[in-house]
Design a protein around this motif. Sequence first.
Motif, PDB file in Angstrom:
ATOM      1  N   LYS A  25      37.235  48.294  43.034  1.00 44.90           N
ATOM      2  CA  LYS A  25      36.231  47.284  42.663  1.00 44.90           C
ATOM      3  C   LYS A  25      35.036  47.913  41.965  1.00 44.90           C
ATOM      4  O   LYS A  25      34.548  47.400  40.956  1.00 44.90           O
ATOM      5  CB  LYS A  25      35.781  46.513  43.916  1.00 44.90           C
ATOM      6  CG  LYS A  25      36.889  45.600  44.439  1.00 44.90           C
ATOM      7  CD  LYS A  25      36.372  44.495  45.327  1.00 44.90           C
ATOM      8  CE  LYS A  25      37.525  43.555  45.625  1.00 44.90           C
ATOM      9  NZ  LYS A  25      37.191  42.213  45.942  1.00 44.90           N
ATOM     10  N   ALA A  28      35.980  49.134  38.533  1.00 46.46           N
ATOM     11  CA  ALA A  28      36.145  48.022  37.586  1.00 46.46           C
ATOM     12  C   ALA A  28      34.791  47.574  37.037  1.00 46.46           C
ATOM     13  O   ALA A  28      34.645  47.328  35.834  1.00 46.46           O
ATOM     14  CB  ALA A  28      36.856  46.855  38.272  1.00 46.46           C
ATOM     15  N   THR A  53      43.496  48.162  38.737  1.00 49.42           N
ATOM     16  CA  THR A  53      42.603  47.343  37.915  1.00 49.42           C
ATOM     17  C   THR A  53      43.409  46.741  36.771  1.00 49.42           C
ATOM     18  O   THR A  53      44.461  47.273  36.391  1.00 49.42           O
ATOM     19  CB  THR A  53      41.455  48.194  37.319  1.00 49.42           C
ATOM     20  OG1 THR A  53      42.030  49.315  36.632  1.00 49.42           O
ATOM     21  CG2 THR A  53      40.494  48.692  38.384  1.00 49.42           C
ATOM     22  N   SER A  61      39.049  43.808  36.085  1.00 52.24           N
ATOM     23  CA  SER A  61      39.030  43.222  37.422  1.00 52.24           C
ATOM     24  C   SER A  61      40.046  43.995  38.256  1.00 52.24           C
ATOM     25  O   SER A  61      40.735  44.872  37.741  1.00 52.24           O
ATOM     26  CB  SER A  61      39.403  41.744  37.334  1.00 52.24           C
ATOM     27  OG  SER A  61      39.446  41.198  38.632  1.00 52.24           O
ATOM     28  N   THR A  62      40.147  43.676  39.549  1.00 56.58           N
ATOM     29  CA  THR A  62      41.141  44.381  40.362  1.00 56.58           C
ATOM     30  C   THR A  62      42.416  43.546  40.435  1.00 56.58           C
ATOM     31  O   THR A  62      42.387  42.328  40.237  1.00 56.58           O
ATOM     32  CB  THR A  62      40.611  44.645  41.784  1.00 56.58           C
ATOM     33  OG1 THR A  62      40.158  43.429  42.343  1.00 56.58           O
ATOM     34  CG2 THR A  62      39.482  45.644  41.766  1.00 56.58           C
ATOM     35  N   SER A  67      42.757  43.106  46.817  1.00 55.26           N
ATOM     36  CA  SER A  67      42.019  42.218  47.716  1.00 55.26           C
ATOM     37  C   SER A  67      42.876  41.841  48.913  1.00 55.26           C
ATOM     38  O   SER A  67      42.385  41.761  50.036  1.00 55.26           O
ATOM     39  CB  SER A  67      41.602  40.948  46.991  1.00 55.26           C
ATOM     40  OG  SER A  67      40.857  41.304  45.872  1.00 55.26           O
TER      41      SER A  67
END
Length: 361
Positions: A25, A28, A53, A61-62, A67
């Motif tokens: 994160k 990114a 990423t 973004s990841t 997440s």
Amino acid sequence: MPRIAVLTSGGDAPGMNAALRTIAKVAAIHGVEVIGFEDGYDGLIDGRVRPLTRKVDGGLSTTPDVSLAGNLGGTFLGSSRSARFVTPEGRAAAAARLDGFAGLIVIGGNGSLTGAHKLAQETGVKVMGVPASIDNDVGCTSTAIGVDSALNVITEACDRISDTARSHRRAFIIEVMGRHSGYLAMASAVAVGADGILFREQGRSEPELVTTVANLLRRGFAQKGDKRRVLVIKAEGVEIPCTRLVRLVQDELAAELPGVEVRATVLGHLVRGGNPTYQDRMVAGRLGLSALDALLHGETDQMVAWLPQQVEGGVQTSDPAIQRFTLERVLDETRALLDGTSAVTRWRVGMLEKLEGALSL
Ligand code: F6P
């Protein structure tokens, strides 16, 4: 666009995913691509990549994995104890895969960090280590990712076993992980109020181990007193199998304490699984952040360590609880931890020797 690589290696530890999440994160946000390699050094040698990423709307973004897995135990990248990476040829093949990367973050324990140091020395790849091992046997750091979660699992297991042990007035020997280090046994025994602790660093022979446990039972159960449970925590590194220890203790006490039952439970890999605790997620996130920061500033051949007090030779980071040490120093301190010459090991053993008489009261 700059890119870094990351892998998890050796025994998995709860919190590894939380470290990966923070690294991905934060990278990114800074426009740095993060490529994960699967199954530790084996995946690096084979070039098995899993990006953490992805490009979106002109930025980064990841990936969904990051997440989803962030709060879970184990490691979603997979891990291994790579036999190929132990050879210079394996490390050369791994280095070739890292062409075009600003560096590699290695999240793992003693063996993984040894490999990271050799990779940096032999090939010039920039490497940053993050300590992760439930055994807490990595030098220069007060804790490693996974230790707190493992201790919480052991504590809960011992509490549960104590409930049933007290109901039947039984003794239990509980074996916990820790092949080379007795830390988990030592720390959990204090947390659960065990009657005795057996760990490799004590250097006890088999007859001494049997006498130690038999004496704890004599003390606990000889008179019909209040004591209804005797709990002994044994580290995996104490080589006698639990079943043999139980049999020898029962043989020794058969005439003296008829009817007293001794049982054994080996917690094994239960200790290494499960979602990480708050403490492990927090430590993992902050260590991951510091490792990324150091790598992006061109640092190499070092490890980020959780050490709230400034230690000579440690480089203070912007996080007051984190310092960086050269991997050479970390590996020297790790050897000393394991062979008993480190001041930390001597302090741990001495502290537990003082406690030994008191634990069984
Ligand atoms: O990760 C460290 C550790 O859990 C040790 O405590 C244990 O001895 C070892 O790993 C077990 O490894 P494996 O799962 O490869 O048998």
